[in-house]
Design a protein around this motif. Sequence first.
Motif, PDB file in Angstrom:
ATOM      1  N   GLN D 226      -3.935 -59.612  -7.114  1.00 54.82           N
ATOM      2  CA  GLN D 226      -4.862 -58.717  -6.429  1.00 54.82           C
ATOM      3  C   GLN D 226      -4.593 -57.277  -6.822  1.00 54.82           C
ATOM      4  OE1 GLN D 226      -4.167 -59.376  -2.257  1.00 54.82           O
ATOM      5  NE2 GLN D 226      -4.052 -61.595  -2.596  1.00 54.82           N
ATOM      6  N   PRO D 227      -5.583 -56.620  -7.362  1.00 64.78           N
ATOM      7  CA  PRO D 227      -5.370 -55.229  -7.750  1.00 64.78           C
ATOM      8  C   PRO D 227      -5.375 -54.315  -6.526  1.00 64.78           C
ATOM      9  CG  PRO D 227      -7.620 -55.897  -8.228  1.00 64.78           C
ATOM     10  CD  PRO D 227      -6.923 -57.100  -7.673  1.00 64.78           C
ATOM     11  N   ALA D 228      -4.925 -53.110  -6.710  1.00 62.97           N
ATOM     12  CA  ALA D 228      -4.951 -52.133  -5.632  1.00 62.97           C
ATOM     13  C   ALA D 228      -5.432 -50.811  -6.211  1.00 62.97           C
ATOM     14  CB  ALA D 228      -3.554 -51.976  -5.046  1.00 62.97           C
ATOM     15  N   SER D 229      -5.950 -49.954  -5.344  1.00 63.06           N
ATOM     16  CA  SER D 229      -6.434 -48.663  -5.821  1.00 63.06           C
ATOM     17  C   SER D 229      -5.533 -47.547  -5.323  1.00 63.06           C
ATOM     18  CB  SER D 229      -7.849 -48.413  -5.310  1.00 63.06           C
ATOM     19  OG  SER D 229      -8.700 -49.390  -5.849  1.00 63.06           O
ATOM     20  N   ALA D 230      -5.289 -46.596  -6.179  1.00 61.57           N
ATOM     21  CA  ALA D 230      -4.390 -45.505  -5.822  1.00 61.57           C
ATOM     22  C   ALA D 230      -4.995 -44.700  -4.677  1.00 61.57           C
ATOM     23  CB  ALA D 230      -4.161 -44.596  -7.009  1.00 61.57           C
ATOM     24  N   SER D 231      -4.146 -44.353  -3.709  1.00 65.44           N
ATOM     25  CA  SER D 231      -4.642 -43.553  -2.608  1.00 65.44           C
ATOM     26  C   SER D 231      -3.795 -42.286  -2.432  1.00 65.44           C
ATOM     27  CB  SER D 231      -4.670 -44.438  -1.368  1.00 65.44           C
ATOM     28  OG  SER D 231      -4.202 -43.785  -0.260  1.00 65.44           O
ATOM     29  N   ILE D 232      -2.488 -42.429  -2.670  1.00 67.82           N
ATOM     30  CA  ILE D 232      -1.595 -41.275  -2.532  1.00 67.82           C
ATOM     31  C   ILE D 232      -0.602 -41.258  -3.687  1.00 67.82           C
ATOM     32  CG2 ILE D 232       0.358 -40.400  -1.155  1.00 67.82           C
ATOM     33  CD1 ILE D 232      -1.130 -41.215   1.329  1.00 67.82           C
ATOM     34  N   ILE D 233      -0.345 -40.064  -4.199  1.00 70.82           N
ATOM     35  CA  ILE D 233       0.726 -39.911  -5.186  1.00 70.82           C
ATOM     36  C   ILE D 233       1.844 -39.103  -4.531  1.00 70.82           C
ATOM     37  CG2 ILE D 233       1.366 -39.073  -7.475  1.00 70.82           C
ATOM     38  CD1 ILE D 233      -1.603 -39.142  -8.210  1.00 70.82           C
ATOM     39  N   LEU D 234       3.028 -39.665  -4.546  1.00 67.42           N
ATOM     40  CA  LEU D 234       4.160 -39.017  -3.888  1.00 67.42           C
ATOM     41  C   LEU D 234       5.176 -38.518  -4.899  1.00 67.42           C
ATOM     42  CD1 LEU D 234       5.364 -41.237  -0.908  1.00 67.42           C
ATOM     43  CD2 LEU D 234       4.096 -39.087  -0.842  1.00 67.42           C
ATOM     44  N   PHE D 235       5.686 -37.344  -4.650  1.00 71.59           N
ATOM     45  CA  PHE D 235       6.814 -36.845  -5.431  1.00 71.59           C
ATOM     46  C   PHE D 235       7.983 -36.687  -4.468  1.00 71.59           C
ATOM     47  CE2 PHE D 235       3.031 -35.755  -7.695  1.00 71.59           C
ATOM     48  CZ  PHE D 235       3.363 -35.955  -9.026  1.00 71.59           C
ATOM     49  N   PRO D 236       8.813 -37.720  -4.351  1.00 76.59           N
ATOM     50  CA  PRO D 236       9.845 -37.680  -3.315  1.00 76.59           C
ATOM     51  C   PRO D 236      11.070 -36.885  -3.766  1.00 76.59           C
ATOM     52  CG  PRO D 236       9.925 -39.767  -4.489  1.00 76.59           C
ATOM     53  CD  PRO D 236       8.828 -38.963  -5.122  1.00 76.59           C
TER      54      PRO D 236
END
Lengths: 100, 263, 334, 309
Positions: D226-236
């Motif tokens: 199951q693919p997923a779509s990017a929602s948040i990009i985190l730079f921890p």
Amino acid sequence: MTAGPNKEDWVWVSNPDHYLCRQVGDTSFVYNRLSGTTHIFNLVSKAMLDYLSAGPKSLRTIVTEFHMFLEVPAEECPRGVARRLFDELDDIGLVQRVGP
Amino acid sequence: MSDKKDEDKGFIERRRQLLKLGAAGVPMVLTLKASATQPVHSALDCAFVIPEKVTILVDVDGKAWVGDGSIQEKQGEYKTKDVDDFKQNADYVFGEGTVPERYRPDGCSTGGGDDDSGDDDGGHGGWGGDDSGGDDDDSGWHSGSGDDDDSDWRTSSSRRGDDDGGYSGGWRGGHGGGDDDGDDDDGGSGGGGWTDCYKVYVISRNTTITPADYLNGSGSWNLQGENGLYILLAGKYLDTYGNDGGFPGISCLLSILNYLETQ
Amino acid sequence: MKQEIQEFLAFAVGDLPLPANTETLSGFIAWAQREHIMGQVAAVIDAEPGSKLSDICENAKLRSSYDRRMLTYETDRIKRALLGTGVEPILLKGSAYVAEHLFAGVGRRVSDIDILVEESDLEQVEALLKEAGWQPEATTENEYDQRYYRRWMHELPPLRHAVRRTIIDIHHRLLPRTSRLNPDHLEMIKEARAIEGEALRVLSPTDRFIHSAIHVFGDGAMETPARSFLELYYLYKDLSKAEGQALYARAIEVRSDGPVAAALWVLRQYFGLDIADEGQGLPSLRLRFLIRQLAENRRYRRLAEILLYIRSHYMRMPVRQLARHLWHKAIRRA
Amino acid sequence: MTVVIMKDLPEASVFNALSEKRLALKLGPFATRLNIGDELTQRFILDMYQEAQVEIGNELLCDFSMTVRPPNLYRRFFRKQIVPDPGFNFPAVPLPSALSPLALEMGLNLNVALQCFRFAIFHAGVVAKGSEALIISAKSGGGKSTLTAALMEDGFRLLSDEFAILDIQDATLKAYPRPVSLKNQAIDVVKAFAGSENVSATFTDTPKGNIAYRRIRASDVAAAGQPASASIILFPEFVEGAAPQITQIDLADAAMQLIASSPNYQVIGEPAFTALMVMLDGVQAFEIKYGNTEDSLEIVHDLLHREPS
């Protein structure tokens, strides 16, 4: 370093088919189809790209008239700055000479 | 001016600010460099075979001679006549400082006799001296490239260069072994007889060398053993003479170096 | 083994449909990947959509599209750097195949770009390319190397672009002056033709094949034999009947009959092409042995590689002269 | 032979297939032919990948092939070392044979980083809840793997702790749920919340200190399609004792950093550009700072429930 020789009366244009542009905020991601490279343009360099994409112009016209396209007084966009902006696009292969 | 945002005052103002930067010489176009622009795998997929036995003679100053002759060895000393013949007939000669300390002889007590190197370099033996700065790192032709902090798939570089101390005993001499045939008389003949001012490395026929085996993930060379020495000389050759001439393995090594440069 | 390799090459150029036997298919794909010709294979085979084979082909196509784009763009940049000068360089090898839209250029892996210019234009071309960001590699920038290259070699020291890191070889001959093989590059330049609408030239189709043969058998490009063979095959297929018939005579005229005879032998031997013997005969027994070892991945492949390597260098530079080169280097460094 | 879960096979047949180059690991979009002569690595695979799908046979077409072997006779003679060989001789650190599983993991990463072109690859961890994916940039060594492993225990599914694999056709993210690599202090932290039975033995004295792996999960394997779509990009950024902090950053900056982390973006060219731009639609990017795992989880919850700004 320059992309190559140039003369005041040479006529240049940018071909919109040669690139893809995607704006993210004030930043434009420009993908050059010829080189396969992604470039980041700011509002000023993007304006130069639009200006050159609008139609062919001689180098002389470009350096003297670009400020009008930007809607700023000539002294805010000196010829040297316009020339350097043009050269930056020339360096990355986004302009073509179409005359004389 | 087609863009309707152009009418926006803030937009024009932001553009004017940028123009000022432009007037100050700040580039207005940024080109993104993805981390590996040319993954030339084929470049790394190379190995070469040493078709015939290769002997490498190294002196205390880090000079090296490469050829196909044999040199008799006895208790860490080499027959002076063999050494001289070998030098005369060497196929390739590398200047002083080429070979890192760890490959050189430990000392040179028999001294003197070997200063006949004038035979092929006009007497001064001094023509090595070039970039000898790197005598015991791997001679400067790697690019280091550093950042081992994050990328797991690059692997880190904690094992550079010269941690090979434990090995050195292993390769000394090696061939020529058959002639420990007691002609001690030679040994007695003092000056002209035997010398410890050299170390000899032999790479046997049909040895396959895969330069990539001597690289770590961050592009630093970790050269060990006689094959490592061979790569080092090949690299030195390449560095000095380019990809021409017949030093076996050069094109393979070059492709790897080119690859590393794109990293 | 010869039979297997003939079969593999036939799959690779689409002469035979892919094997139904999955084990043979998997062996063929592994071979194509090893030989760096998967991009070329992907260009001719039909893989069932959604299959693993189609994934592998897709992957290879995307990879080779990069090389093609690089060649096209670098060619564009060379043109730009020489704009207005009237100099029209001759594109060689991959850049020519791509510029001419030849099948030999589809899916082919390349690393650098080669051009040929008249010796009289050399200085100007070099100066303009340097102006445009191509710089000598640090290792060859010294005066001695520069002189050496100019005096003995067939190309300038390679230049690398400061930003794009691509390499260009500017040739003024096809092989070093010192080479035992001495193709008549002036005659080939005479027959070169313009690419329509571009300030660029390419060799004639016949000379293009001849140059490829020189490169493969006279200049040591046998590291990936299958790749070289495919190139020769496609270039030969692009010749008209008349060109094919006149090929060997032309090879003699430009003093390249040796490599061309070897190339034609390969095409008959491995692709079963029906090429008339115009007196070219067979390449030497030794060379045939070496080619077989390499192409058929036989027991002595590694040895053959090294021998061919030595041979190519022997073809390029007599040992004595190399020694002199070393000697001068030595003195210079004193 | 058809595709089965590895743990359903008799151990001996897996061992044999691994040594005879007859086993294909089928995980996410990739099939990898394994050629593993080294017993330690065989055991590692049997344990850490027990939930993975495999196929056994001579005729398997694979995206990659991966060999773990002692590099050559010469070195074998002196000191037993292992070099991964992901289908081509990439220069990799030769590792002592006691660390051979690292060579495997390193090699499998190299395969994706350097031989895959049909997906755009970015160096980042990815987890998802439903179809909403969170990209955790590897930049600045901010504890990407610890955060990834923590989110796995917090109801997220793992796509990959190493790569964001972007489908260039539809701009979705693909899953390649391999074992999560844990370094140094992260090992105990993850053992504490994931259970030490789910973490491999610790390899000490590696070029990066101590390393252990968190075993792959059946649920991640099952959902991998199951693919997923990017929602948040985190730079921890993990800073010992720091108070939690969230800063939204310019999406263009985030995109630049992603591109710079990609080993194949430039090679793929236009499809990668287009897919990345589509992926960025509606995505927000944040720098987050935290001093412990609980804080980092809380931050992620906050972000996920936040209204798009």
